[in-house]
Design a protein around this motif. Structure first.
Motif, PDB file in Angstrom:
ATOM      1  N   ASN A   3       0.734  -1.422  -0.082  1.00 51.80           N
ATOM      2  CA  ASN A   3      -0.050   0.481  -0.539  1.00 51.80           C
ATOM      3  C   ASN A   3       0.916   1.511  -0.116  1.00 51.80           C
ATOM      4  OD1 ASN A   3      -1.653  -2.420   2.018  1.00 51.80           O
ATOM      5  ND2 ASN A   3      -2.872  -0.868   0.746  1.00 51.80           N
ATOM      6  N   LEU A   4       0.993   1.893  -1.023  1.00 56.49           N
ATOM      7  CA  LEU A   4       2.243   3.180  -1.203  1.00 56.49           C
ATOM      8  C   LEU A   4       1.334   4.093  -0.023  1.00 56.49           C
ATOM      9  CD1 LEU A   4       2.256   2.701  -5.054  1.00 56.49           C
ATOM     10  CD2 LEU A   4       3.957   1.855  -3.541  1.00 56.49           C
ATOM     11  N   PHE A   5      -0.418   4.049  -0.289  1.00 53.01           N
ATOM     12  CA  PHE A   5      -0.047   5.227   1.197  1.00 53.01           C
ATOM     13  C   PHE A   5      -1.600   4.398   1.353  1.00 53.01           C
ATOM     14  CE2 PHE A   5      -3.581   6.354  -2.092  1.00 53.01           C
ATOM     15  CZ  PHE A   5      -4.156   7.105  -1.401  1.00 53.01           C
ATOM     16  N   LEU A   6      -2.069   5.272   2.803  1.00 53.29           N
ATOM     17  CA  LEU A   6      -3.520   4.250   3.487  1.00 53.29           C
ATOM     18  C   LEU A   6      -3.907   5.387   4.365  1.00 53.29           C
ATOM     19  CD1 LEU A   6      -3.999   0.684   4.225  1.00 53.29           C
ATOM     20  CD2 LEU A   6      -5.090   2.641   5.538  1.00 53.29           C
ATOM     21  N   HIS A   7      -4.863   5.978   3.795  1.00 51.36           N
ATOM     22  CA  HIS A   7      -6.304   7.285   4.730  1.00 51.36           C
ATOM     23  C   HIS A   7      -7.175   6.124   4.526  1.00 51.36           C
ATOM     24  CE1 HIS A   7      -4.543  10.805   2.449  1.00 51.36           C
ATOM     25  NE2 HIS A   7      -3.239   9.579   3.534  1.00 51.36           N
TER      26      HIS A   7
ATOM     27  N   GLN B 151       8.862   0.754  -9.376  1.00 50.64           N
ATOM     28  CA  GLN B 151       9.823   0.880  -8.380  1.00 50.64           C
ATOM     29  C   GLN B 151      10.710  -0.048  -8.013  1.00 50.64           C
ATOM     30  OE1 GLN B 151       8.319   4.344  -6.228  1.00 50.64           O
ATOM     31  NE2 GLN B 151      10.282   5.327  -7.055  1.00 50.64           N
ATOM     32  N   VAL B 152      11.998  -0.166  -7.530  1.00 53.13           N
ATOM     33  CA  VAL B 152      12.403  -1.411  -6.399  1.00 53.13           C
ATOM     34  C   VAL B 152      12.430  -0.999  -5.832  1.00 53.13           C
ATOM     35  CG1 VAL B 152      14.345  -2.389  -5.863  1.00 53.13           C
ATOM     36  CG2 VAL B 152      14.075  -1.868  -8.470  1.00 53.13           C
TER      37      VAL B 152
ATOM     38  N   GLY C 153      15.919   5.960   2.687  1.00 54.43           N
ATOM     39  CA  GLY C 153      14.974   6.277   2.158  1.00 54.43           C
ATOM     40  C   GLY C 153      14.229   6.572   2.778  1.00 54.43           C
ATOM     41  N   GLU C 154      13.001   6.859   2.713  1.00 59.13           N
ATOM     42  CA  GLU C 154      11.528   7.670   3.672  1.00 59.13           C
ATOM     43  C   GLU C 154      10.933   5.502   4.285  1.00 59.13           C
ATOM     44  OE1 GLU C 154       7.870  10.226   3.572  1.00 59.13           O
ATOM     45  OE2 GLU C 154       8.318  10.239   2.087  1.00 59.13           O
TER      46      GLU C 154
ATOM     47  N   ALA D 235      11.023   0.500   1.421  1.00 57.55           N
ATOM     48  CA  ALA D 235      11.150   2.010   0.615  1.00 57.55           C
ATOM     49  C   ALA D 235      11.206   1.964  -0.460  1.00 57.55           C
ATOM     50  CB  ALA D 235      12.143   2.766   2.069  1.00 57.55           C
ATOM     51  N   ALA D 236      10.922   2.709  -0.706  1.00 64.53           N
ATOM     52  CA  ALA D 236      11.881   3.311  -2.414  1.00 64.53           C
ATOM     53  C   ALA D 236      12.979   3.180  -3.050  1.00 64.53           C
ATOM     54  CB  ALA D 236      10.817   3.745  -3.293  1.00 64.53           C
TER      55      ALA D 236
END
Length: 294
Positions: free
Chosen positions: A22-26, A172-173, A238-239, A251-252
């Motif tokens: 999940n690249l983000f989740l709101h 992305q990796v 990375g973030e 992290a990407a």
């Protein structure tokens, strides 16, 4: 049957079950029935479990491999097979074996992906002829994440996760850390400190990199020290982000060489995986190959 599907044992076929991030989740609200409304982006990965299937003529649905901590009643693969069998009214059964790589309770969608691969694979093997919309609807009865794996595309999701819009994401990796803790999703949804009114985002915000937060992250980090430690360590490169309801974090990174270099430094208390984001699931490709081969 295509030789690419066969694994060398009589009657068995092998089906990929990819992991997801999940690249983000709101969490943006809550329905009257208690279900939480969310927004997320599902990124499929080129790494995951494998499901082996063998058709039975006697109608029995059998688990050929044990899954520690998973009862027969709660096994999503068995439930998926029985649901499809009942819906299609087929007299056929199946043996199901799972080669497990995706950690359970890690927020990478392992159980949901396995169930989706059973639905897609047995629909073809049993020749029940159900279309993708019907299979996705059956999958939703098993769990909110199952439809995205049935449809086989990285996607923007809303509702309880079932309102899907296929999107093309940069491939992305990712470096993924497994802190080896099983995070109970139901407990997180009940957490009084969980934020349930996050402002809605947009696909444009995802593409621009504005959407990276996960509503579960503060709760998980506060309750599971190992997840918090994993995120702190990964932040050096990375973030770091939490996937789903955790506990895996990721992290990407810029390329596979950088990812492998980070993986080699991973502390022994974590399990590390390197994977590439993909937009089309290998399950979808396998299903197409099977159909073409006849």
């Amino acid at each position: 049957m295509s030789s690419a599907l066969m694994n060398g044992q009589a009657g068995w076929s092998s089906w990929p079950a990819p992991a997801k991030l999940n690249l983000f989740l709101h969490i943006v609200g809550q329905r009257a029935d208690g279900y939480h409304l969310l927004q997320t982006a599902f990124q499929l990965l080129d790494w995951g479990d494998s499901i082996r299937l063998r058709v039975r003529a006697d109608g029995e649905i059998s688990r050929a491999t044990e899954l520690p901590g998973v009862s027969l009643q709660s096994d999503l693969c068995l439930r998926a097979a029985k649901l499809l069998q009942e819906h299609a009214a087929t007299p056929l059964g199946a043996d199901i074996a799972v080669e497990k790589r995706i950690p359970m309770g890690g927020g990478l969608g392992g159980g949901s992906s396995d169930a989706a691969s059973v639905l897609v694979g047995l629909n073809l093997l049993w020749q029940t002829g159900l279309d993708i919309d019907t299979l996705a609807a059956l999958g939703l009865r098993l769990g909110a994440d199952v439809p995205v794996f049935v449809r086989g595309h990285s996607a923007w999701a809303e509702g309880i996760g079932e309102e899907l819009t296929a999107i093309t994401l940069p491939e992305q990796v990712y470096v993924i850390l497994d802190p080896q803790v099983c995070v109970p999703t139901a407990e997180l949804f009940r957490a009084p400190e969980l934020t349930r009114n996050t402002p809605r985002g947009t696909i444009r915000g995802l593409v621009s990199g504005e959407l990276v937060a996960n509503s579960f992250a503060p709760v998980v980090r506060a309750r599971f020290a190992a997840v918090d430690a994993a995120m702190h360590w990964l932040d050096r490169f990375g973030e770091s982000r939490l996937s789903g309801s955790g506990g895996c974090v990721f992290a990407a990174v810029s390329n596979i060489e950088a990812a492998n270099a980070i993986a080699q430094q991973c502390p022994p208390e974590f399990v590390v995986h390197v994977a590439r984001g993909i937009n089309v699931s290998p399950l979808l490709k396998m299903a197409h190959e099977f159909s073409v081969a006849g």
